[in-house]
Enzyme design. Sequence first.
Site, short mmCIF file in Angstrom:
data_model
loop_
_atom_site.label_atom_id
_atom_site.label_comp_id
_atom_site.label_asym_id
_atom_site.label_seq_id
_atom_site.Cartn_x
_atom_site.Cartn_y
_atom_site.Cartn_z
N TYR A 172 1.32 -54.01 40.95
CA TYR A 172 1.00 -53.45 42.26
C TYR A 172 2.30 -53.11 42.98
CZ TYR A 172 -3.92 -55.03 42.11
OH TYR A 172 -5.25 -55.23 41.80
N PHE A 227 -13.97 -53.26 44.01
CA PHE A 227 -14.69 -52.02 44.31
C PHE A 227 -15.97 -52.29 45.11
CE2 PHE A 227 -12.77 -50.24 40.21
CZ PHE A 227 -11.76 -49.60 40.88
N GLY A 262 -17.68 -48.96 45.79
CA GLY A 262 -18.89 -48.79 45.00
C GLY A 262 -18.65 -47.89 43.80
#
Length: 318
Positions: free
Chosen positions: A69, A218, A222
């Site tokens: 990240y 998520f 979604g």
Amino acid sequence: MGPRTNTTAATGTWQLGDLTVNRVGFGAMRLTGTAPFDRGVPRDRARSIGVLRRAIELGVNHIDTAAFYFSATRSANELINRALAPYPEDLVITTKVWPGRDPSGAWWWATPAQLRGQVEENLRQLGRDHLDVVNLRVPPSRRAGSIGEHFGALAELRDAGLIRHLGISHVTSEQLAEALAIAPVVCVQNPYGIGELSEDRALLRLCGELGLAFVAFFAIAGSGREAGPAADDSEAVRAVARAHGVSVAQVRLAWTLQQGPHVLAIPGTGDPDHLAQNVAAGTLRLSEEEMARLTSLRPAAHSSPLPADIRSTGHRAD
């Protein structure tokens, strides 16, 4: 940091092995930029540090991160270290290995023997002597394959004292069974939100039966994944949001958390206002009729801005 308000405690807690975490955690990916990894504009450093400290003040004690990240000028692990060290005693930091990025940002996948180097990289960046939880993040191309060799290598690192607990990410029920035959698993970290497929729901239920945490990423995006919520199922979600006077993101998080007491969420953001909304979503209670209506939404097609064999945790484009 200011006094801790423990807002997240109202959502309940769950165990990651012998570690107790509040069910609303924090995903660190969007601390580094306005879009995942090297896409978008790097975040203001002081603002990202402030978001992390505010998360702790709101009662977050579960942060999900990874050495991969990072953007051109920001590293999530180093921001966490700068903002929070010396770490609160109850803070659980979860990391992921198997994917990696070289200094140029190019992606690579570790061999079992290279996993130790990835674990040690996370240790250095976070300033820790051991990692609380390490998830083996399975490549999409290996979704139907064995993870035994890689998971066995992580189990050896746990036995060596570098890792406290093990988890797996982006896996199938069969891969969970394979991992459990090798070493204890404390969590499954998979994408999950409104519009998920029946096989995803089956894995979530299996985790509950086994007493394992199911850590959803998520949850806000979604079926839209990194691209954000899909347009064709958002009107039903917006209607529920209007009825409660909350945001669409809060409805999505609340729906996910109401899938079971073992379900955790790790929404990520670089915006302090969205952080507060995400934490508050843990107290939102949807009716049985609303839950059923949202559960009935069909999965939507999605695309990802990431390389085809790299899909990692991502949430609202803050």
